[in-house]
Design a protein around this motif. Structure first.
Motif, mmCIF file in Angstrom:
data_model
loop_
_atom_site.group_PDB
_atom_site.id
_atom_site.type_symbol
_atom_site.label_atom_id
_atom_site.label_comp_id
_atom_site.label_asym_id
_atom_site.label_seq_id
_atom_site.Cartn_x
_atom_site.Cartn_y
_atom_site.Cartn_z
ATOM 1 N N THR A 305 -29.041 11.691 -67.783
ATOM 2 C CA THR A 305 -30.312 12.320 -68.114
ATOM 3 C C THR A 305 -31.139 12.331 -66.834
ATOM 4 O OG1 THR A 305 -30.265 11.590 -70.417
ATOM 5 C CG2 THR A 305 -32.415 12.149 -69.492
ATOM 6 N N CYS A 323 -27.492 12.839 -73.770
ATOM 7 C CA CYS A 323 -27.555 13.589 -75.017
ATOM 8 C C CYS A 323 -26.792 14.876 -74.734
ATOM 9 C CB CYS A 323 -28.990 13.908 -75.404
ATOM 10 S SG CYS A 323 -29.858 12.526 -76.119
ATOM 11 N N MET A 328 -33.520 17.106 -76.358
ATOM 12 C CA MET A 328 -34.462 15.982 -76.450
ATOM 13 C C MET A 328 -35.827 16.486 -76.922
ATOM 14 S SD MET A 328 -33.250 13.861 -73.044
ATOM 15 C CE MET A 328 -33.550 15.244 -71.929
ATOM 16 N N ALA A 337 -35.049 10.908 -77.987
ATOM 17 C CA ALA A 337 -33.726 11.523 -78.112
ATOM 18 C C ALA A 337 -32.929 10.775 -79.162
ATOM 19 C CB ALA A 337 -32.997 11.481 -76.771
ATOM 20 N N ASN A 339 -28.770 10.478 -79.462
ATOM 21 C CA ASN A 339 -27.564 10.950 -78.782
ATOM 22 C C ASN A 339 -26.412 11.196 -79.751
ATOM 23 O OD1 ASN A 339 -26.334 8.454 -79.311
ATOM 24 N ND2 ASN A 339 -26.696 7.666 -77.249
#
Length: 439
Positions: A305, A323, A328, A337, A339
């Protein structure tokens, strides 16, 4: 070469891939450029706060204009109506006025189509077949994917959609009564796992991302004519994120992740504004932003990220949490977020510091939705967790079940929630559209 016209020019959502690999040889992308002064006006975009006109809603951030919708429901509780959806697809509902639009596909009949429902009653108003035949083989599709992954975009007078068919991406515009206005072949697409991005609207343009191993590109077409206004080549990489329109420092930017970078383009011309190394080769989520910072996450084969300063294109912070399929969410100066593995987390948006983590349950493909100060997150089994957009700790409000399968992201507008879910498997599988309200 495609015409650059005399008349006028003026959005998961994809979810699907696990690995890249060998595929068809790339074909050169025929780029098209345009002088922005030659782009004439098109039919104005006319939407209201009561609409959800494209992927991730009016703001492009998956934030509802309303501040309160139901927090609890079931197949029988708080259901205003429920209607069958023909075929199979992963696109979220698009809602404008009294109409709801969905993409779908019938693999047995080899059709791709758009279906429209009445917003108040859920009755089917029309169904328009866009393509018959030409669907990619299952060897060119991820098992999770469908032949109708995108979310329809609507400018208030017409709707816009893109399908992978006959090894090309075709953009199509329809009137609000389902009549096809125009169709445009945007370019060759070498499929590894299917096509996911939803169209993005800006002024006179409908803009489509088409990253693929056969010749990646972004193309913008004139909303009234379908003429290609500009088309810019990208690298030949299997990645699945859409472009999203962001207003940063009072300037519009088209943001996209994938191809081991986060990039920004000028929406009127397609000129690259900046590019920052980050995320992964393959991403599926949509970039989000807050103030002058842009956030993106991926993917495959690496995981990351990243936060980028959108005024300089420089990386601000990054971590190794990903993710992949979901987008997000920004709320209260924090980055939220959920995942792929069902772990919800909250970061400080400026520093990336993780404030809390909470394991939910199951795999997630749909993106979380913000309504007021509450986040709604749905897993692939149709379970939705409702929790506070709080940086202090995970604070659950409710947990709800609807159907047995959910890949489309929830939509909230007009004090209701709209959910596309499915029940059953194989030939017994049936999709439904639910309107969740407070009777």
């Amino acid at each position: 070469m495609d015409s650059v016209f005399r008349r006028a020019c003026f959005v998961f959502s994809g979810t699907f891939l696990i690995v890249s690999g060998c595929g068809p040889a790339a074909k050169p992308v025929q780029e098209v450029t345009v002088d922005p002064d030659q782009i004439a006006e098109a039919t104005p975009i006319e939407i209201s706060d009561d609409d959800w006109p494209w992927w991730r809603g009016p703001s492009g951030q998956n934030v509802a204009s309303v501040t309160s919708v139901p927090t609890s429901w079931s197949d029988s509780e708080n259901v205003d109506w429920k209607t069958q959806v023909p075929g199979r697809g992963h696109g979220s509902p698009t809602i404008v006025g009294n109409q709801i639009f969905l993409c779908s596909a019938d693999e047995e009949a080899a059709t791709q189509f758009v279906v429209c429902f009445d917003r108040e009653r859920g009755t089917e108003l029309w169904k328009t077949i866009i393509h018959t035949g030409g669907l990619p083989g299952r060897g060119q599709m991820h098992p999770k994917s469908t032949h109708a992954n995108c979310t329809v975009a609507c400018d208030g007078q017409s709707i816009y959609v893109g399908f992978l068919n006959s090894e090309h991406i075709t953009a199509t515009s329809l009137t609000l009564d389902g009549t096809i206005r125009w169709q445009q072949n945007l370019g060759y697409f070498g499929s590894r796992f299917g096509y996911a991005p939803s169209p993005c609207l800006f002024e006179s343009l409908a803009i489509y991302a088409a990253d693929n191993q056969g010749g990646g590109f972004i193309a913008a077409v004139h909303r009234d004519t379908g003429d290609v206004v500009w088309r810019k080549a990208r690298n030949n990489v299997n990645t699945y994120s859409p472009v999203v329109l962001a207003n940063i420092a009072d300037e519009p930017q088209l943001l996209i992740s994938g191809d081991d970078r986060v990039a920004s383009y000028a929406p009127l011309t397609g000129k690259e504004l900046w590019s920052c190394a980050g995320t992964a080769e393959a991403t599926c989520g949509t970039a989000v932003w807050h103030d002058n910072l842009v956030y993106a996450s991926g993917g495959y084969p690496s995981r990351q990220t990243v936060c980028v300063d959108a005024t300089t294109g420089r990386k601000v912070w990054d971590d190794k949490v990903k993710c992949y399929e979901q987008s997000m969410l920004i709320a209260n100066d924090h980055l939220f977020a959920v995942n792929d593995d069902g772990i919800a987390l909250c970061r400080d948006a400026k520093t990336g510091k993780v404030k809390w983590k909470q394991r939910l349950q199951g795999a997630f493909s749909a993106s979380p939705l913000l309504v007021g100060d509450l986040i709604y997150a749905t897993n692939e089994a149709g379970t939705t967790w409702v929790f506070e957009a709080s940086a202090d700790a995970y604070k659950q409000v409710a947990k709800n079940q609807l159907g047995t399968e959910a890949f489309a992201s929830l939509v909230a507008c007009g004090d209701r929630i709209f959910a596309r879910v499915a029940t059953g498997n194989g030939p017994d599988r049936q999709e439904y559209l639910y309107c969740i309200g407070t009777p």
